[in-house]
Design an enzyme around this catalytic site. Structure first.
Site, PDB file in Angstrom:
ATOM      1  N   CYS A 100      20.809  -2.003  22.084  1.00  0.00           N
ATOM      2  CA  CYS A 100      20.269  -2.050  23.270  1.00  0.00           C
ATOM      3  C   CYS A 100      21.247  -1.270  24.082  1.00  0.00           C
ATOM      4  O   CYS A 100      20.553  -0.179  24.948  1.00  0.00           O
ATOM      5  CB  CYS A 100      20.459  -3.593  23.787  1.00  0.00           C
ATOM      6  SG  CYS A 100      20.178  -3.752  25.670  1.00  0.00           S
ATOM      7  N   LYS A 146      17.938   4.542  27.010  1.00  0.00           N
ATOM      8  CA  LYS A 146      16.708   4.709  27.255  1.00  0.00           C
ATOM      9  C   LYS A 146      16.032   4.685  28.715  1.00  0.00           C
ATOM     10  O   LYS A 146      15.447   5.607  29.388  1.00  0.00           O
ATOM     11  CB  LYS A 146      15.589   4.068  26.335  1.00  0.00           C
ATOM     12  CG  LYS A 146      14.019   4.076  26.556  1.00  0.00           C
ATOM     13  CD  LYS A 146      13.629   3.127  27.595  1.00  0.00           C
ATOM     14  CE  LYS A 146      13.832   1.857  27.569  1.00  0.00           C
ATOM     15  NZ  LYS A 146      13.390   0.828  26.790  1.00  0.00           N
ATOM     16  N   TYR A 200       6.029   0.653  21.691  1.00  0.00           N
ATOM     17  CA  TYR A 200       6.909   0.932  22.861  1.00  0.00           C
ATOM     18  C   TYR A 200       7.825   2.173  22.712  1.00  0.00           C
ATOM     19  O   TYR A 200       8.011   2.512  23.849  1.00  0.00           O
ATOM     20  CB  TYR A 200       8.167  -0.119  22.947  1.00  0.00           C
ATOM     21  CG  TYR A 200       7.703  -1.696  23.227  1.00  0.00           C
ATOM     22  CD1 TYR A 200       8.086  -2.164  24.646  1.00  0.00           C
ATOM     23  CD2 TYR A 200       7.047  -2.397  22.565  1.00  0.00           C
ATOM     24  CE1 TYR A 200       7.822  -3.353  24.959  1.00  0.00           C
ATOM     25  CE2 TYR A 200       6.880  -3.720  22.859  1.00  0.00           C
ATOM     26  CZ  TYR A 200       7.138  -4.361  24.154  1.00  0.00           C
ATOM     27  OH  TYR A 200       6.930  -5.501  24.407  1.00  0.00           O
ATOM     28  N   HIS A 237       4.211  -7.387  52.825  1.00  0.00           N
ATOM     29  CA  HIS A 237       3.639  -6.253  53.319  1.00  0.00           C
ATOM     30  C   HIS A 237       4.515  -5.214  53.876  1.00  0.00           C
ATOM     31  O   HIS A 237       5.591  -5.615  54.501  1.00  0.00           O
ATOM     32  CB  HIS A 237       2.672  -6.847  54.375  1.00  0.00           C
ATOM     33  CG  HIS A 237       1.440  -5.672  54.452  1.00  0.00           C
ATOM     34  ND1 HIS A 237       0.638  -5.387  53.906  1.00  0.00           N
ATOM     35  CD2 HIS A 237       1.544  -5.166  55.687  1.00  0.00           C
ATOM     36  CE1 HIS A 237      -0.010  -4.284  54.319  1.00  0.00           C
ATOM     37  NE2 HIS A 237       0.541  -4.331  55.521  1.00  0.00           N
ATOM     38  N   GLU A 272       2.088  -7.126  46.513  1.00  0.00           N
ATOM     39  CA  GLU A 272       1.472  -8.313  47.244  1.00  0.00           C
ATOM     40  C   GLU A 272      -0.251  -8.070  46.727  1.00  0.00           C
ATOM     41  O   GLU A 272      -0.889  -9.218  46.950  1.00  0.00           O
ATOM     42  CB  GLU A 272       1.195  -7.873  48.716  1.00  0.00           C
ATOM     43  CG  GLU A 272       0.519  -6.783  49.097  1.00  0.00           C
ATOM     44  CD  GLU A 272       0.532  -6.572  50.695  1.00  0.00           C
ATOM     45  OE1 GLU A 272       0.285  -7.390  51.667  1.00  0.00           O
ATOM     46  OE2 GLU A 272       0.745  -5.291  50.858  1.00  0.00           O
TER      47      GLU A 272
HETATM   48  P1  NDP Z   1       6.323  -1.015  17.604  1.00  0.00           P
HETATM   49  O1  NDP Z   1       6.368  -2.145  16.314  1.00  0.00           O
HETATM   50  O2  NDP Z   1       6.202  -1.500  18.898  1.00  0.00           O
HETATM   51  O3  NDP Z   1       5.325  -0.042  17.275  1.00  0.00           O
HETATM   52  C1  NDP Z   1       5.193   0.713  16.003  1.00  0.00           C
HETATM   53  C2  NDP Z   1       4.092   1.732  16.200  1.00  0.00           C
HETATM   54  O4  NDP Z   1       4.097   2.559  14.896  1.00  0.00           O
HETATM   55  C3  NDP Z   1       2.640   1.155  16.202  1.00  0.00           C
HETATM   56  O5  NDP Z   1       1.892   1.594  17.054  1.00  0.00           O
HETATM   57  C4  NDP Z   1       2.287   1.144  14.758  1.00  0.00           C
HETATM   58  O6  NDP Z   1       0.825   1.496  14.683  1.00  0.00           O
HETATM   59  C5  NDP Z   1       3.104   2.562  14.241  1.00  0.00           C
HETATM   60  N1  NDP Z   1       3.172   2.667  12.936  1.00  0.00           N
HETATM   61  C6  NDP Z   1       3.596   1.643  12.384  1.00  0.00           C
HETATM   62  N2  NDP Z   1       3.756   2.104  10.907  1.00  0.00           N
HETATM   63  C7  NDP Z   1       3.447   3.553  10.931  1.00  0.00           C
HETATM   64  C8  NDP Z   1       3.143   4.503   9.904  1.00  0.00           C
HETATM   65  N3  NDP Z   1       3.673   4.247   8.715  1.00  0.00           N
HETATM   66  N4  NDP Z   1       2.553   5.439  10.239  1.00  0.00           N
HETATM   67  C9  NDP Z   1       2.296   5.789  11.516  1.00  0.00           C
HETATM   68  N5  NDP Z   1       2.316   4.579  12.506  1.00  0.00           N
HETATM   69  C10 NDP Z   1       2.803   3.827  12.178  1.00  0.00           C
HETATM   70  O7  NDP Z   1       7.678  -0.334  17.170  1.00  0.00           O
HETATM   71  P2  NDP Z   1       8.611   0.618  18.170  1.00  0.00           P
HETATM   72  O8  NDP Z   1       9.381   1.400  16.949  1.00  0.00           O
HETATM   73  O9  NDP Z   1       7.956   1.168  19.160  1.00  0.00           O
HETATM   74  O10 NDP Z   1       9.616  -0.425  18.825  1.00  0.00           O
HETATM   75  C11 NDP Z   1      10.329  -1.714  17.708  1.00  0.00           C
HETATM   76  C12 NDP Z   1      10.549  -2.717  18.660  1.00  0.00           C
HETATM   77  O11 NDP Z   1      11.600  -2.533  19.644  1.00  0.00           O
HETATM   78  C13 NDP Z   1       9.271  -3.272  19.598  1.00  0.00           C
HETATM   79  O12 NDP Z   1       8.449  -3.990  19.047  1.00  0.00           O
HETATM   80  C14 NDP Z   1      10.032  -3.888  20.892  1.00  0.00           C
HETATM   81  O13 NDP Z   1       9.906  -5.238  20.324  1.00  0.00           O
HETATM   82  C15 NDP Z   1      11.059  -3.267  20.907  1.00  0.00           C
HETATM   83  N6  NDP Z   1      11.267  -2.314  21.927  1.00  0.00           N
HETATM   84  C16 NDP Z   1      11.079  -2.820  23.295  1.00  0.00           C
HETATM   85  C17 NDP Z   1      11.088  -2.260  24.384  1.00  0.00           C
HETATM   86  C18 NDP Z   1      11.165  -2.762  25.635  1.00  0.00           C
HETATM   87  O14 NDP Z   1      11.350  -3.991  25.796  1.00  0.00           O
HETATM   88  N7  NDP Z   1      10.923  -1.762  26.792  1.00  0.00           N
HETATM   89  C19 NDP Z   1      11.641  -0.726  24.111  1.00  0.00           C
HETATM   90  C20 NDP Z   1      11.806  -0.267  22.908  1.00  0.00           C
HETATM   91  C21 NDP Z   1      11.602  -1.201  21.853  1.00  0.00           C
HETATM   92  P3  NDP Z   1      -0.103   0.120  14.508  1.00  0.00           P
HETATM   93  O15 NDP Z   1      -0.281  -0.801  15.778  1.00  0.00           O
HETATM   94  O16 NDP Z   1      -1.482   0.777  14.342  1.00  0.00           O
HETATM   95  O17 NDP Z   1       0.424  -0.908  13.447  1.00  0.00           O
END
Ligand code: NDP
Length: 452
Positions: A42, A50, A176, A436, A441
Site C-alpha cells: 500500500c 498510485k 482495479y 447544496h 446531494e
Molecule cells: P483484479 O483481480 O482486480 O483484476 C485482474 C484482472 O486481470 C481482471 O480483469 C482479470 O480478468 C484479468 N486477468 C486475470 N488473469 C488474466 C490472464 N491470464 N490474462 C488476461 N487477463 C487476466 O486484479 P488487479 O491486479 O487489478 O488488483 C489486485 C487487487 O488489488 C484487486 O483485486 C484489489 O482488491 C486490490 N486493489 C485495490 C485498489 C483500490 O482499492 N482502489 C487499487 C488496486 C488494487 P477477468 O475479470 O476476466 O478474470
C-alpha cells in the site's frame, strides 16, 4: 515453555504493522520481520503512490477546464522524473513514519527475510527466534501470465519507478490496477491502450457502472479494447515491442504493463516446516479467526486472498491482536458493506450489492439512477457525466447498494457506507436534507425508480 516473543509478525505491511502495534499496546512482546520496505504494498507500490500519480494525471483536465473560468495558461509541460522523485520522497517519509510507529510502540523490528523453521520458530539473518504465535502478513505480488515474452512486460511494481513516461503503453487487465493505471498514463500524455480479455472490464462491479465508465473513458480518448488477449510479446530491433493478440492482430508499443491479479507472497517462507495449508487458489487457508491449519500460526491480509484491500487487512490485524491479547475487546471483522473506490478518472465509488447481485440473491429490487453533468463542468467544454445509482429492496425499503461514477466518488461513498451498515432505508435517504450545491446531494433526491 518460555518464548522469545508472544507474537512474531512476518511482513510489515498494513495488516502486519497494525497487528503488531495493537498487540504491543496490549502488553505483548512483539517482533516484526520485513525483508523489503516498511508499509508494504500500500505505502510503497500500491494505494499511496498510485493516488499521488492519479492526482498528477488529473491536472491535465484541470488545466483544460480552467479556460472556462477565465484562466489563460501557457503551454503545459509535464516532467515524469519530477513527479516520481517527489513521490519517492513522500514514500521515504512514510517509511520513516512506519518505523517510528513500530519502535515507539515497543515492537522489535527485524529487517531481513524471515523463514519458518517450525510452528513456533523463525530464522532471520542467521538468528533463530521462538514465538508463541506467528502471524503471516506477507501480502501479495503481481502475477503475469506465462506467455512468450513475459520478461518484456512490467507490473505495478516497476511502473512506479519507470525512468521515463513511455510514449506508447499497453495495459493488460480489466481490474482495479489496469483501469487506474490506464487513466494515469493517459492523463499524463502517453498513448494508452487498455486490453481486456472479456466483453467488458471491471467484472463484479455493477453493470451500469461498468458501462458508464467505459463511455466516459472512451470520451476522454482512452483506447479500450475488449475481447483482446495477448498471445506473445516480441522485442523489436529498435527497442519497441510487438504484441500479438490471440485473434492474430499485432500492436506496436513501447511498454506492456500487466495488471492481471496478485498471488500470495509465500516465496521461501518455510511453510513446508509447518502444518499450514493452502486453499485451492494457493492462498493461506485460515478459519474465521485467521488461524491456519497449524494452531500457532495465523495469517491476515492479501496472503489469505479474502478481500485484497488495505482497510480490510487493518481490520483483520486488529482482530488478531485483540483476540490473542485483549479478548474482552475482540470483535470479528464484518465483511459486509465494504466500501471501495477505483481511482480511475472519473472515480468509481461503491458499497453494498450491485443490481445483479441483489437480483441473484432473490431480492425484489427497485433501482434509482441519476445521470448529470457535474456543476463544475457547466462552464467548460467537457461533456463528462456522473452516474449515481441506488439498489433498494422493494419489500423492506432497505438500501442494498450505492454506486457512483464521477468526481470524488471515493470520498462520497465513505459516508454512504456508514448509512448502509446502519441499515438505512430509502426513506431515510429521502428524509435526509441535501448539502447544496453538491453532487452528493443527488443521493438523497432520487425520487422515481427507473426499474423495478
Ligand atoms: P483484479 O483481480 O482486480 O483484476 C485482474 C484482472 O486481470 C481482471 O480483469 C482479470 O480478468 C484479468 N486477468 C486475470 N488473469 C488474466 C490472464 N491470464 N490474462 C488476461 N487477463 C487476466 O486484479 P488487479 O491486479 O487489478 O488488483 C489486485 C487487487 O488489488 C484487486 O483485486 C484489489 O482488491 C486490490 N486493489 C485495490 C485498489 C483500490 O482499492 N482502489 C487499487 C488496486 C488494487 P477477468 O475479470 O476476466 O478474470
Amino acid at each position: 515453555m518460555a518464548y522469545d516473543f508472544d507474537l512474531y509478525v512476518i511482513g510489515a505491511g498494513s495488516g502486519g504493522v497494525r497487528s503488531a502495534r495493537f498487540a504491543a499496546g496490549f502488553g505483548a512482546k512483539v517482533a516484526v520481520a520485513e525483508s523489503r520496505y516498511l508499509g508494504g504494498t500500500c505505502v510503497n507500490v500500491g494505494c499511496v503512490p498510485k493516488k499521488l500519480l492519479v492526482y498528477g494525471a488529473h491536472f491535465a483536465e484541470d488545466f483544460e477546464q480552467s479556460a472556462g473560468f477565465g484562466w489563460t495558461l501557457g503551454e503545459a509541460d509535464f516532467d515524469w522524473a519530477t513527479l516520481i522523485a517527489n513521490k519517492d520522497r513522500e514514500i521515504n517519509r512514510l517509511n520513516g513514519t512506519y518505523r517510528n510507529l513500530l519502535v515507539n510502540s515497543g515492537v522489535t523490528l527485524h529487517e531481513g527475510h524471515a523463514k519458518l523453521i517450525d510452528p513456533h520458530q523463525v530464522e532471520i539473518n542467521g538468528q533463530r527466534y521462538t514465538a508463541k504465535h506467528i502471524l503471516i502478513a506477507t501480502g501479495g505480488w503481481p502475477q503475469i501470465p506465462d506467455i512468450p515474452g513475459r520478461e518484456h512486460a512490467i507490473s505495478s511494481n516497476e511502473a512506479f519507478f519507470l525512468k521515463e513516461l513511455p510514449k506508447r503503453i499497453l495495459v493488460a487487465g480489466g481490474g482495479y490496477i489496469a483501469v487506474e493505471f490506464a487513466g494515469i498514463f493517459h492523463g499524463l500524455g502517453a498513448d494508452t491502450k487498455l486490453l481486456y480479455r472479456g466483453e467488458l472490464f471491471l467484472r463484479g462491479f455493477d453493470g451500469a457502472v461498468r458501462k458508464h465508465l467505459q463511455e466516459e473513458l472512451t470520451k476522454r480518448g482512452l483506447d479500450l479494447q475488449f475481447n483482446a488477449d495477448i498471445e506473445r510479446i516480441d522485442k523489436q530491433a529498435d527497442g519497441s515491442l510487438k504484441v500479438t493478440l490471440k485473434d492474430g492482430r499485432e500492436l506496436a508499443t513501447d511498454c506492456v504493463f500487466y495488471a492481471t491479479g496478485r498471488r500470495p507472497m509465500l516465496d521461501n517462507l518455510g511453510l513446508e516446516n509447518t502444518g499450514v495449508k493452502l486453499d485451492k487458489r494457493g492462498f493461506i487457508e485460515v478459519d474465521e479467526q485467521y488461524q491456519s491449519a497449524e494452531p500457532s500460526i495465523l495469517a491476515i491480509g492479501d496472503v489469505i486472498g479474502r478481500v485484497q484491500l488495505t482497510p480490510v487487512a487493518l481490520a483483520e490485524g486488529m482482530a488478531v491482536a485483540r483476540r490473542l491479547f485483549k479478548p474482552e475487546q475482540y470483535r470479528p471483522v464484518d465483511y459486509n458493506m465494504i466500501p471501495t473506490a477505483v481511482f480511475s478518472l472519473p472515480n468509481i465509488g461503491t458499497v453494498g450489492l450491485t443490481e445483479e447481485q441483489a437480483r441473484e440473491a432473490g431480492h425484489k429490487v427497485q433501482i434509482f439512477e441519476s445521470r448529470f453533468r457535474p456543476m463544475k463542468l457547466t462552464l467548460t467544454e467537457c461533456q463528462e457525466r456522473t452516474l449515481m445509482k441506488l439498489v433498494v429492496d422493494a419489500d423492506t425499503d432497505k438500501v442494498l447498494g450505492c454506486h457512483m461514477v464521477g468526481p470524488d466518488a471515493g470520498e462520497i461513498v465513505q459516508g454512504l457506507a456508514i448509512a448502509l451498515k446502519a441499515g438505512a432505508t430509502k426513506r431515510d435517504f429521502d428524509e435526509t436534507i441535501g448539502v447544496h450545491p453538491t453532487a452528493a446531494e443527488e443521493f438523497v433526491t432520487m425520487r422515481t425508480p427507473v426499474a423495478g
